[in-house]
Design a protein around this motif. Structure first.
Motif, PDB file in Angstrom:
ATOM      1  N   TYR A 109     -64.625 -29.974 -16.469  1.00 47.99           N
ATOM      2  CA  TYR A 109     -63.274 -30.393 -16.836  1.00 47.99           C
ATOM      3  C   TYR A 109     -62.605 -29.481 -17.856  1.00 47.99           C
ATOM      4  O   TYR A 109     -63.245 -28.754 -18.602  1.00 47.99           O
ATOM      5  CB  TYR A 109     -63.325 -31.815 -17.384  1.00 47.99           C
ATOM      6  CG  TYR A 109     -63.920 -32.792 -16.413  1.00 47.99           C
ATOM      7  CD1 TYR A 109     -65.216 -33.268 -16.570  1.00 47.99           C
ATOM      8  CD2 TYR A 109     -63.186 -33.234 -15.311  1.00 47.99           C
ATOM      9  CE1 TYR A 109     -65.771 -34.149 -15.659  1.00 47.99           C
ATOM     10  CE2 TYR A 109     -63.727 -34.115 -14.400  1.00 47.99           C
ATOM     11  CZ  TYR A 109     -65.025 -34.572 -14.578  1.00 47.99           C
ATOM     12  OH  TYR A 109     -65.555 -35.444 -13.675  1.00 47.99           O
ATOM     13  N   CYS A 110     -61.290 -29.596 -17.857  1.00 49.26           N
ATOM     14  CA  CYS A 110     -60.450 -28.885 -18.810  1.00 49.26           C
ATOM     15  C   CYS A 110     -60.603 -29.493 -20.200  1.00 49.26           C
ATOM     16  O   CYS A 110     -60.634 -30.720 -20.339  1.00 49.26           O
ATOM     17  CB  CYS A 110     -58.998 -28.967 -18.345  1.00 49.26           C
ATOM     18  SG  CYS A 110     -57.808 -28.149 -19.419  1.00 49.26           S
ATOM     19  N   SER A 119     -60.025 -24.029 -19.049  1.00 48.64           N
ATOM     20  CA  SER A 119     -60.292 -24.742 -17.801  1.00 48.64           C
ATOM     21  C   SER A 119     -61.785 -24.726 -17.496  1.00 48.64           C
ATOM     22  O   SER A 119     -62.576 -24.078 -18.176  1.00 48.64           O
ATOM     23  CB  SER A 119     -59.515 -24.097 -16.665  1.00 48.64           C
ATOM     24  OG  SER A 119     -60.017 -22.804 -16.408  1.00 48.64           O
ATOM     25  N   ASP A 159     -59.522 -33.549 -20.362  1.00 49.32           N
ATOM     26  CA  ASP A 159     -58.797 -34.048 -19.188  1.00 49.32           C
ATOM     27  C   ASP A 159     -59.829 -34.249 -18.085  1.00 49.32           C
ATOM     28  O   ASP A 159     -60.275 -33.278 -17.477  1.00 49.32           O
ATOM     29  CB  ASP A 159     -57.734 -33.040 -18.763  1.00 49.32           C
ATOM     30  CG  ASP A 159     -56.993 -33.477 -17.520  1.00 49.32           C
ATOM     31  OD1 ASP A 159     -56.124 -32.709 -17.066  1.00 49.32           O
ATOM     32  OD2 ASP A 159     -57.276 -34.569 -16.985  1.00 49.32           O
ATOM     33  N   VAL A 187     -59.930 -35.060 -15.040  1.00 52.97           N
ATOM     34  CA  VAL A 187     -59.548 -34.972 -13.643  1.00 52.97           C
ATOM     35  C   VAL A 187     -59.912 -33.558 -13.197  1.00 52.97           C
ATOM     36  O   VAL A 187     -59.356 -32.575 -13.702  1.00 52.97           O
ATOM     37  CB  VAL A 187     -58.050 -35.240 -13.441  1.00 52.97           C
ATOM     38  CG1 VAL A 187     -57.647 -34.983 -11.991  1.00 52.97           C
ATOM     39  CG2 VAL A 187     -57.707 -36.658 -13.861  1.00 52.97           C
ATOM     40  N   ARG A 188     -60.831 -33.452 -12.258  1.00 49.65           N
ATOM     41  CA  ARG A 188     -61.313 -32.140 -11.868  1.00 49.65           C
ATOM     42  C   ARG A 188     -60.210 -31.293 -11.261  1.00 49.65           C
ATOM     43  O   ARG A 188     -59.369 -31.789 -10.494  1.00 49.65           O
ATOM     44  CB  ARG A 188     -62.483 -32.258 -10.890  1.00 49.65           C
ATOM     45  CG  ARG A 188     -63.734 -32.806 -11.526  1.00 49.65           C
ATOM     46  CD  ARG A 188     -64.953 -32.654 -10.635  1.00 49.65           C
ATOM     47  NE  ARG A 188     -65.430 -31.272 -10.602  1.00 49.65           N
ATOM     48  CZ  ARG A 188     -66.550 -30.886  -9.990  1.00 49.65           C
ATOM     49  NH1 ARG A 188     -67.273 -31.782  -9.355  1.00 49.65           N
ATOM     50  NH2 ARG A 188     -66.922 -29.625 -10.000  1.00 49.65           N
ATOM     51  N   GLY A 189     -60.211 -30.022 -11.632  1.00 51.86           N
ATOM     52  CA  GLY A 189     -59.258 -29.084 -11.069  1.00 51.86           C
ATOM     53  C   GLY A 189     -57.913 -29.053 -11.742  1.00 51.86           C
ATOM     54  O   GLY A 189     -57.038 -28.269 -11.369  1.00 51.86           O
ATOM     55  N   ARG A 190     -57.731 -29.868 -12.748  1.00 51.17           N
ATOM     56  CA  ARG A 190     -56.441 -29.919 -13.441  1.00 51.17           C
ATOM     57  C   ARG A 190     -56.599 -29.389 -14.859  1.00 51.17           C
ATOM     58  O   ARG A 190     -57.580 -29.689 -15.523  1.00 51.17           O
ATOM     59  CB  ARG A 190     -55.942 -31.370 -13.481  1.00 51.17           C
ATOM     60  CG  ARG A 190     -54.554 -31.523 -14.063  1.00 51.17           C
ATOM     61  CD  ARG A 190     -54.066 -32.969 -13.929  1.00 51.17           C
ATOM     62  NE  ARG A 190     -54.767 -33.869 -14.827  1.00 51.17           N
ATOM     63  CZ  ARG A 190     -54.532 -35.189 -14.868  1.00 51.17           C
ATOM     64  NH1 ARG A 190     -53.661 -35.728 -14.037  1.00 51.17           N
ATOM     65  NH2 ARG A 190     -55.190 -35.948 -15.729  1.00 51.17           N
ATOM     66  N   CYS A 191     -55.600 -28.656 -15.322  1.00 48.62           N
ATOM     67  CA  CYS A 191     -55.602 -28.159 -16.696  1.00 48.62           C
ATOM     68  C   CYS A 191     -54.168 -27.837 -17.045  1.00 48.62           C
ATOM     69  O   CYS A 191     -53.745 -26.665 -16.997  1.00 48.62           O
ATOM     70  CB  CYS A 191     -56.516 -26.943 -16.855  1.00 48.62           C
ATOM     71  SG  CYS A 191     -57.074 -26.628 -18.546  1.00 48.62           S
ATOM     72  N   ARG A 192     -53.431 -28.867 -17.356  1.00 48.87           N
ATOM     73  CA  ARG A 192     -51.985 -28.704 -17.502  1.00 48.87           C
ATOM     74  C   ARG A 192     -51.530 -29.050 -18.913  1.00 48.87           C
ATOM     75  O   ARG A 192     -51.811 -28.327 -19.861  1.00 48.87           O
ATOM     76  CB  ARG A 192     -51.260 -29.546 -16.442  1.00 48.87           C
ATOM     77  CG  ARG A 192     -51.611 -29.163 -15.016  1.00 48.87           C
ATOM     78  CD  ARG A 192     -50.848 -29.972 -13.980  1.00 48.87           C
ATOM     79  NE  ARG A 192     -50.883 -31.395 -14.224  1.00 48.87           N
ATOM     80  CZ  ARG A 192     -50.582 -32.304 -13.307  1.00 48.87           C
ATOM     81  NH1 ARG A 192     -50.246 -31.933 -12.091  1.00 48.87           N
ATOM     82  NH2 ARG A 192     -50.610 -33.582 -13.585  1.00 48.87           N
ATOM     83  N   ASP A 215     -51.904 -35.004 -20.013  1.00 48.60           N
ATOM     84  CA  ASP A 215     -52.997 -35.244 -19.068  1.00 48.60           C
ATOM     85  C   ASP A 215     -54.320 -35.471 -19.767  1.00 48.60           C
ATOM     86  O   ASP A 215     -55.276 -35.890 -19.137  1.00 48.60           O
ATOM     87  CB  ASP A 215     -53.141 -34.049 -18.125  1.00 48.60           C
ATOM     88  CG  ASP A 215     -51.977 -33.900 -17.176  1.00 48.60           C
ATOM     89  OD1 ASP A 215     -51.713 -32.761 -16.746  1.00 48.60           O
ATOM     90  OD2 ASP A 215     -51.304 -34.919 -16.876  1.00 48.60           O
TER      91      ASP A 215
END
Length: 123
Positions: free
Chosen positions: A32-33, A52, A98, A100-105, A109
């Protein structure tokens, strides 16, 4: 149970350095991020840096070239190396995840936060 524990804050003179650490528990850290945020008295929280799952990093303009975010997946630990510190870097620093896999915003989040560690830079 997800838990983030920061350490490494303190008081330093301008131009000095500190390294913050954030130990993560209760989830697979490498997936995760992760991010560092800060909040000074009377100011809004701002994002400082994020990293990330694949190690890509980004920084706030105010800290680029002075701060470095990194992580050690084997130790489930996030770091923030802060060099050339300025009085305006004085703030409570928080690490956040964060999950949620694949997210880094954006900061919105990041759903999990540590308790914070105080950084004070004197001129």
């Amino acid at each position: 149970q997800v838990q983030l524990v920061e350490s490494g804050g303190g008081s330093v003179q301008a131009g000095g350095s500190l390294r913050l650490s954030c130990a993560a528990f209760g989830y697979t850290f490498s997936y995760y991020c992760m991010g560092w945020f800060r909040q000074a008295p009377g100011k809004e929280r701002e994002g400082v840096a994020k990293i990330s799952s694949d190690g890509s990093t980004s920084y706030a303009n105010s800290v680029k070239g002075r701060f470095t975010i990194s992580k050690d997946n084997a130790k489930n630990t996030l770091y923030l190396q802060m060099n050339s510190l300025k009085p305006e870097d004085t703030a409570m620093y928080y690490c956040a995840a964060d999950l949620v896999r694949g997210r880094c915003r954006s900061g919105a989040d990041f759903g999990y936060w540590g308790q914070g560690t105080q950084v004070t830079v004197s001129s």
